[in-house]
Design an enzyme around this catalytic site. Structure first.
Site, PDB file in Angstrom:
ATOM      1  N   ASN A 293       0.845  -1.184   0.000  1.00 29.74           N
ATOM      2  CA  ASN A 293       0.000   0.000   0.000  1.00 29.74           C
ATOM      3  C   ASN A 293       0.887   1.243   0.000  1.00 29.74           C
ATOM      4  O   ASN A 293       1.235   1.782   1.040  1.00 29.74           O
ATOM      5  CB  ASN A 293      -0.922  -0.015   1.230  1.00 29.74           C
ATOM      6  CG  ASN A 293      -1.978   1.073   1.160  1.00 29.74           C
ATOM      7  OD1 ASN A 293      -2.006   1.857   0.213  1.00 29.74           O
ATOM      8  ND2 ASN A 293      -2.846   1.106   2.163  1.00 29.74           N
TER       9      ASN A 293
ATOM     10  N   ASP B 228      -1.458  -0.927  -4.141  1.00 31.14           N
ATOM     11  CA  ASP B 228      -1.650  -0.072  -5.317  1.00 31.14           C
ATOM     12  C   ASP B 228      -0.389   0.058  -6.182  1.00 31.14           C
ATOM     13  O   ASP B 228       0.646  -0.559  -5.897  1.00 31.14           O
ATOM     14  CB  ASP B 228      -2.128   1.312  -4.877  1.00 31.14           C
ATOM     15  CG  ASP B 228      -1.277   1.878  -3.746  1.00 31.14           C
ATOM     16  OD1 ASP B 228      -0.061   1.608  -3.722  1.00 31.14           O
ATOM     17  OD2 ASP B 228      -1.828   2.581  -2.872  1.00 31.14           O
TER      18      ASP B 228
ATOM     19  N   GLU C 280      -4.117 -18.430 -20.664  1.00 24.49           N
ATOM     20  CA  GLU C 280      -4.434 -19.320 -19.550  1.00 24.49           C
ATOM     21  C   GLU C 280      -5.408 -20.389 -20.028  1.00 24.49           C
ATOM     22  O   GLU C 280      -6.548 -20.094 -20.359  1.00 24.49           O
ATOM     23  CB  GLU C 280      -5.069 -18.525 -18.398  1.00 24.49           C
ATOM     24  CG  GLU C 280      -5.449 -19.430 -17.228  1.00 24.49           C
ATOM     25  CD  GLU C 280      -6.519 -18.847 -16.315  1.00 24.49           C
ATOM     26  OE1 GLU C 280      -6.506 -19.161 -15.121  1.00 24.49           O
ATOM     27  OE2 GLU C 280      -7.383 -18.087 -16.799  1.00 24.49           O
TER      28      GLU C 280
ATOM     29  N   GLY D 282      -5.972  -2.267  -0.079  1.00 26.16           N
ATOM     30  CA  GLY D 282      -5.341  -0.959  -0.298  1.00 26.16           C
ATOM     31  C   GLY D 282      -4.026  -0.963  -1.073  1.00 26.16           C
ATOM     32  O   GLY D 282      -3.453   0.095  -1.333  1.00 26.16           O
TER      33      GLY D 282
ATOM     34  N   ASN E 225      -5.494   6.682  -1.329  1.00 28.25           N
ATOM     35  CA  ASN E 225      -6.422   6.212  -2.378  1.00 28.25           C
ATOM     36  C   ASN E 225      -7.178   4.943  -1.967  1.00 28.25           C
ATOM     37  O   ASN E 225      -7.901   4.370  -2.774  1.00 28.25           O
ATOM     38  CB  ASN E 225      -5.695   6.013  -3.708  1.00 28.25           C
ATOM     39  CG  ASN E 225      -4.629   4.910  -3.646  1.00 28.25           C
ATOM     40  OD1 ASN E 225      -4.624   4.098  -2.722  1.00 28.25           O
ATOM     41  ND2 ASN E 225      -3.741   4.884  -4.626  1.00 28.25           N
ATOM     42  N   ASP E 226      -7.007   4.499  -0.725  1.00 29.18           N
ATOM     43  CA  ASP E 226      -7.714   3.281  -0.298  1.00 29.18           C
ATOM     44  C   ASP E 226      -9.232   3.475  -0.404  1.00 29.18           C
ATOM     45  O   ASP E 226      -9.960   2.593  -0.837  1.00 29.18           O
ATOM     46  CB  ASP E 226      -7.373   2.928   1.162  1.00 29.18           C
ATOM     47  CG  ASP E 226      -5.905   2.555   1.335  1.00 29.18           C
ATOM     48  OD1 ASP E 226      -5.157   2.627   0.337  1.00 29.18           O
ATOM     49  OD2 ASP E 226      -5.514   2.201   2.464  1.00 29.18           O
TER      50      ASP E 226
ATOM     51  N   ASP F 140      -6.492 -13.972 -19.823  1.00 32.00           N
ATOM     52  CA  ASP F 140      -7.287 -14.761 -18.891  1.00 32.00           C
ATOM     53  C   ASP F 140      -8.202 -15.726 -19.655  1.00 32.00           C
ATOM     54  O   ASP F 140      -8.651 -15.432 -20.751  1.00 32.00           O
ATOM     55  CB  ASP F 140      -8.132 -13.767 -18.080  1.00 32.00           C
ATOM     56  CG  ASP F 140      -8.860 -14.417 -16.936  1.00 32.00           C
ATOM     57  OD1 ASP F 140      -8.197 -15.055 -16.102  1.00 32.00           O
ATOM     58  OD2 ASP F 140     -10.096 -14.268 -16.851  1.00 32.00           O
TER      59      ASP F 140
HETATM   60 CA    CA Z   1      -3.679   2.449  -1.431  1.00 34.47          CA
END
Ligand code: CA
Length: 558
Positions: A89, A116, A310, A114, A94-95, A281
């Site tokens: 984090n 980033d 994948e 959180g 920005n959480d 994906d």
């Molecule tokens: Ca964050």
């Protein structure tokens, strides 16, 4: 907008076609941009009843020199896989982002914690010093979903990085900083489904945008549907068009406007973020003809690029079906350069876990099936990822087996990938869910006493593992013989697997002794590879060996 008439103003740019759909809130413009069109401003004017009502400016950018020739990741690379929300984090501010549906909650194992882009940026020195040369980040695009959104696989905007991770600009800056340090950026993309809170879900452009008329019908997950010559149409439809989950609407890539949107979006990201590769994906789940077209167009744009798909299946007959160059009995032609080597991952785990007398034969027998692949060297090999038990858990917390597994993955053919934290023995209790497997990286959050980046608070065992991984990765970095050398292996005896990597100048002999007891190997059995060489050096310990007669290898070592 569907009632308006567009007109283009811009040198070398013309409007080829205007496509109106049933929903008047959408308008699709098909532009022709000539080879000689100069960089600069393009204006789209919209008029109604002959009167101009709206104008919008767009920038046509000149292409970066060498962009089309960009190289993708290859055998010289080792990939570091990161789940961004759970890594570091770097920016607690920005959480919580006002207006976004899911709030941070670190005490919820399935919640947003959180981590980033700023955190990943802080770790680049650590990643580089370990010896990794590229990072694969689980998806960073916006997932504005009400819950369970941290993993990033339920996109709600294909052109926007999630504000809780940072911004598009921050992502590009991270990619550039990493590239300057010799670390390439691999983007995780999903074209099979989107999040049920994607902005278009409230007002779909066309009625056929989402499969099963936009109602949830679960996919049957039968991978065989693609290759099975006896598969029923019912099963095929359930496989390709069924949804992963209620919160992940399955997109209908047979809808040409949607198909084009997704393909252009991928190319835009490669160009915009100067990507080093794509991890796609759930490769077999979208409409297969679309998937082929997607791969073909991205590879046509960047012929030296790499994309790994994948296909989570333990059978190389199924996985190899998708690799570029494969001649399939039904005529299917793929353009996909690389696949995740799930069959090998499964057998390495089985071999190391097993009490059977000659269990390493499982690895040997899987590698022997390489004849099924057009290009086995370009498979991505990995001990673990974000969807399975961590490797230390797979080997039941046995450090000797852990080391043997890592030596194997970093010396066999293919492009190795490790999951963040594996280097410090991160593990999960057997049978735990994804949230625990993707636990927070130590030191990623304020106020922690344990910090993997600085080494502070790590146990002796964790420090030892970290140095072990570092020494292997650093050694591998310049070893062309491991990157591109050939592979010769010998039928395992007494639970001991011996193989060589070799080229014109170098030879590496790898001995994986899974047996509890020491082995005395008669070297004459390997004379075709040892040839006239009389001595060798143990890469890990530095110990010198005389290559005459026999060599003794301790139990449970590589
Ligand atoms: Ca964050």
């Amino acid at each position: 907008i569907g009632y308006l008439n567009p007109q283009i103003e811009g040198e070398g740019v013309s409007l080829r076609q205007t496509i109106k759909v049933a929903n008047p809130n959408y308008l699709f413009l098909d532009l022709h941009i000539s080879e000689w069109a100069p960089a600069g401003k393009i204006v789209i004017h919209f008029s109604k009843d002959g009167e101009r009502v709206l104008s919008r400016d767009y920038e046509l950018k000149s292409r970066r020199p060498g962009s089309a020739e960009r190289k993708g990741f290859d055998n010289a690379d080792v990939l570091y896989l990161i789940t961004p929300d759970r890594f570091i984090n770097g920016d607690p501010s920005n959480d919580y982002v006002q207006g976004m549906l899911e709030k941070p909650n670190r005490s919820d194992i399935d919640g947003r914690h959180g981590g980033d882009i700023a955190g990943i940026e802080k770790s680049l020195d650590y990643i580089k010093n370990l010896g990794f040369t590229s990072i694969w980040l689980n998806p960073l695009l916006e997932n504005d979903q009400p819950k369970y959104s941290y993993h990033g696989y339920a996109t709600t905007d294909f052109y926007r990085v999630d504000a809780r991770f940072g911004s598009n600009e921050a992502y590009v800056a991270l990619a550039q900083k990493a590239r300057d340090m010799g670390i390439g950026m691999i983007m995780d993309m999903i074209v099979n489904h989107c999040g049920h809170h994607h902005w278009w879900m409230d007002d779909l452009p066309t009625p056929d945008w989402i499969n099963f008329d936009n109602t949830y019908v679960r996919t049957n997950h039968t991978k065989f549907a693609t290759q099975d010559p006896h598969a029923s149409e019912f099963d095929k439809k359930m496989f390709f068009d069924g949804w992963f989950d209620t919160n992940m609407p399955d997109m209908n890539q047979r809808q040409p406007l949607l198909a084009n949107y997704l393909i252009q979006n991928s190319i835009w990201w490669v160009e915009y973020a100067e990507l080093y590769g794509i991890r796609m994906d759930t490769y077999p789940y979208p409409d297969m003809h679309f998937m082929t077209e997607w791969t073909k167009r991205v590879m046509a744009e960047y012929p030296n690029f790499n994309i790994v798909g994948e296909e989570w299946n333990g059978d190389p007959a199924i996985v190899s079906y998708w690799q570029r160059g494969k001649v399939n009995s039904n005529g299917y032609t793929s353009y996909l350069p690389s696949l995740m080597d799930f069959p090998l991952q499964e057998q390495v785990r089985n071999a190391l876990q097993s009490d059977e007398p000659n269990a390493v034969r499982k690895i040997y027998e899987m590698v022997a099936r390489d004849f099924l692949y057009p290009d086995p060297m370009n498979l991505v090999v990995f001990p673990d990822n974000h969807d399975m038990d961590r490797f230390f858990t797979q080997v039941d917390f046995d450090y000797d087996l852990f080391k043997m597994g890592l030596v194997y993955h970093l010396t066999t053919r293919g492009i190795p990938q490790l999951y963040y934290g594996t280097e410090i023995l991160m593990s999960n209790p057997h049978g735990t869910g994804h949230g625990v497997i993707r636990s927070d990286f130590p030191g990623g959050w304020e106020g922690e006493t344990k910090n993997a980046l600085t080494g502070e608070g790590l146990s002796e065992a964790e420090k030892t593992a970290l140095e072990f991984v570092r020494s292997l990765l650093q050694w591998r970095k310049d070893k062309k013989v491991i990157h591109s050398g050939k592979l010769i292996h010998f039928l395992p005896e007494n639970n001991c697997y011996v193989y060589f990597r070799y080229n014109d100048s170098d030879k590496v002999m790898v001995i994986i002794n899974r047996a509890e007891e020491a082995q005395i190997l008669d070297l004459s059995r390997y004379s075709e590879m040892i040839g006239g060489k009389t001595s060798g050096k143990d890469v890990l310990s530095g110990k010198k060996y005389t290559l005459e007669g026999t060599v003794e290898v301790a139990g449970k070592t590589a």
